[in-house]
Every structure is written in structure tokens, then in C-alpha cells.
Design an enzyme around this catalytic site. Structure first.
Site, short mmCIF file in Angstrom:
data_model
loop_
_atom_site.label_atom_id
_atom_site.label_comp_id
_atom_site.label_asym_id
_atom_site.label_seq_id
_atom_site.Cartn_x
_atom_site.Cartn_y
_atom_site.Cartn_z
CE1 TYR A 84 -64.14 -55.33 16.37
CE2 TYR A 84 -64.32 -54.46 14.16
CZ TYR A 84 -64.00 -55.48 15.01
OH TYR A 84 -63.50 -56.65 14.49
CG LEU A 127 -45.92 -60.82 10.51
CD1 LEU A 127 -47.10 -61.39 9.74
CD2 LEU A 127 -44.66 -61.65 10.28
#
Length: 346
Positions: free
Chosen positions: A53, A242
Site C-alpha cells: 500500500y 453502496l
């Protein structure tokens, strides 16, 4: 913030886990530190990162940057004992140790690198980011065709990794180990070898899970309960889908779709009707859609800890407010009906 036992790891962690993969790409060091402060203030002491990351996308020049940001936060704030930090060794790929599979030697080197960047003496949960043999995760299930496994070679590789993990635990450098993007067969094999050889047990698995991605609900669900292997659910908001922020094809500036337009293969003709249906469920019950999605993950019959990430403090605050939210029977019934109508939108 409720505390949960994390499988057989021996760790007790917060019911929500702070995701950090945007720190160093979409978020600056200062923004990452601000998110860390907010999480600790709310009792989120379980944080997840990885040596590769930041992502969206992964770049050779930024590998390790997120761990370094966590490291500078720890150096300035102290209190390492307050946290349970999880990180991961990168699987075989093109950017981190190109072409090299996970082995005992690469695991030891990766642990040492993570410890330096994190500015800590130990890692609470050390995970294998994906298996050497490949997997069906990351939308690969649509073309997945497993080849015959060389069980002897697989056993040798797994034993090497577990033996190294045992040494790293004895040295105090890691406390527990876990899997990520793994299959039931792979997890069973890891546990069999650990039990047979008296080596460390994989205590958790980090796989994708959300209202839109429910591969975990069948064989994995049974395995998780039977073997006490907790799920760390990544992308519980389906990369922001979502939340409804991408409805109508909108791409807000600075969002993940700015950097990854197809959201890793999640943008399909079926996804927006499914999202609209879940947004409608949330609206009918007076719920924030993000909080409903996160609470749904916590409602499952297997122990699930959603990994929540955000690119702004406002988003993070909304997501953290899902802690303790229990969905009623009517909400869960509506979710079940919606899932049958839109079972696998991507």
C-alpha cells in the site's frame, strides 16, 4: 465500540477495523494522521495495512508508503500498546519482489521491512495477501479454472512459511498469522499442516464481503464457524458503490473511480440496479446506506469484522457510526429479498 475475539489468534480487537490503503495516494500523511486520531478517539484500535500500500493504483514508487505514514503517527503519538496492527506480505506479482512467491525467506525480509516502516517492534497480525497458487478473488471467479495442485510442492512451501512464522513469533516480531484472498481448500490445508506439525495456526482470513459480494456465504461460512476463523471483510461498501455516490454514472472528483474507472471490475450493467435496490431498503427503514451495509456484515452468523476506509473525515465518521448498529428483522428480510433478486452483480 465492542471488542471481539479474533478467531484463534489470541487477539482481542475492535468490531470495526480501520482500512488505510489510501494513505499516501488519495490521502496525504496529514490526512492519514487525522483519520488515525479520529479512529482512536472512537475506539477503533484494529488497523489494517499492507507492505504494497497505498493502492488505487499500486506503484513501485509508493510501495510501503502507507506503513510509513502509520509509522510517523506512532512516532508522534505513542501508545503502540493501544493498537492491534495487521499488515500483509505481497503475493507473487509484478511490482513487489517481481515474480517471487511467498516463502519463508521473503516473509522474513518483508516482516523486517514492515517493522522499520511502521516504527514498531512487533506486528499483531501478519497476513499472506494472496496465495502463491492464485485464486478466484478480484473478479477472477468468472473465468476460474483450477489446475491440478502439486500437493508435495504446496506442502513444502506452506511448511516453510509456517516454520518461519513460528520463528518470528518466538522472536516477538509477530503475534499471530492470517490469510487473505484464500479459498476453503487452501485454508484447510494451512490448518492441517499447522495442527500436524505443531506450527502456528492461521487465525483469520481477509476476503472481500459486502451486500454485493457474498461468496463467503456458503462453504466459507461453514468453515469459518467450524474452525473459528474470523473474517476480515474488505470492501464492505463495495468501493463506495453502496453509498450511492456513483449513481447515474457520476464520478465525484477525488473518488476511487477517478483513479480506477471500472472499480476493479465492479462496474457492470447489473451493479446500478442492485445498488438502487439496496439504497431503497435503507431509505424505507430510515437508515444511512453505508451504515446499513456495514451493520449487515456484522450481522452474519460467522464472526465478521468490516474494514472501513475513507478518503475524508466526514466519510469516516459516518462509517464509524455503524458501530453497535443492529439491523431489525424487517430490514434483514428486505436485504435477503434484494439479494435473491440481485445475487451477483459483479
Amino acid at each position: 465500540m465492542q471488542k471481539l475475539r479474533l478467531g484463534k489468534t489470541g487477539l482481542t480487537v475492535s468490531e470495526l477495523c480501520l482500512g488505510t490503503m489510501t494513505w499516501g495516494s488519495q490521502n496525504t500523511e496529514g490526512e492519514g494522521h487525522a483519520q488515525a486520531d479520529a479512529a482512536v478517539d472512537r475506539g477503533i484500535t484494529f488497523w489494517d495495512t499492507a507492505e504494497m500500500y497505498p493502492t488505487n493504483p499500486v506503484k513501485a514508487e509508493t510501495v510501503g508508503g502507507t506503513e510509513a505514514i502509520i509509522g510517523t503517527w506512532l512516532a508522534s503519538r505513542g501508545g503502540r500498546e493501544r493498537l492491534q496492527i495487521a499488515t500483509k506480505i505481497t503475493g507473487k506479482g509484478a511490482i513487489v519482489r517481481p515474480g517471487q512467491p511467498i516463502s519463508g525467506a521473503t516473509m522474513r525480509a518483508a516482516v523486517e521491512g514492515s517493522l522499520r516502516r511502521l516504527q514498531t517492534d512487533y506486528i499483531d497480525l501478519y497476513q499472506l495477501h494472496w496465495p502463491n497458487r492464485g485464486s478466484y478473488h478480484f473478479r477472477q471467479m468468472w473465468t476460474y479454472a483450477p489446475t491440478a495442485t502439486d500437493k508435495a510442492a504446496e506442502t513444502e512451501q506452506m511448511t516453510d512459511v509456517l516454520t518461519t512464522a513460528q520463528a518470528l513469533v518466538a522472536e516477538g516480531k509477530i503475534r499471530a498469522i492470517g490469510l487473505s484472498n484464500e479459498s476453503v481448500w487452501g485454508a484447510a490445508r494451512w490448518l492441517h499442516l499447522a495442527e500436524t506439525l505443531g506450527l502456528p495456526v492461521m487465525g483469520s482470513v481477509q476476503n472481500e464481503y459486502s451486500l454485493l459480494c457474498r461468496q463467503f456465504d456458503t462453504d466459507w461460512s461453514e468453515f469459518s464457524v467450524a474452525e473459528d476463523m474470523s473474517l476480515l471483510a474488505f470492501s464492505p461498501l463495495a468501493c463506495g458503490l453502496l453509498s450511492g455516490k456513483y449513481a447515474g454514472g457520476v464520478v465525484p472528483a477525488g473518488t476511487r473511480r477517478t483513479f480506477t474507472p471500472d472499480l476493479g471490475g465492479r462496474m457492470t450493467a447489473r451493479v446500478f440496479p442492485a445498488v438502487a435496490a439496496y439504497l431503497d431498503v435503507a431509505a424505507r427503514h430510515g437508515l444511512d446506506p453505508c451504515q446499513m451495509a456495514i451493520a449487515f456484515c456484522r450481522s452474519r452468523p460467522f464472526t465478521t469484522i468490516p474494514i472501513i476506509g475513507a478518503t475524508s473525515l466526514a466519510q469516516l465518521e459516518v462509517n464509524m457510526d455503524a458501530a453497535g448498529l443492529v439491523l431489525g428483522a424487517e430490514v434483514l428480510a428486505d436485504i435477503a429479498e434484494t439479494h435473491r433478486a440481485f445475487p451477483a452483480p459483479y
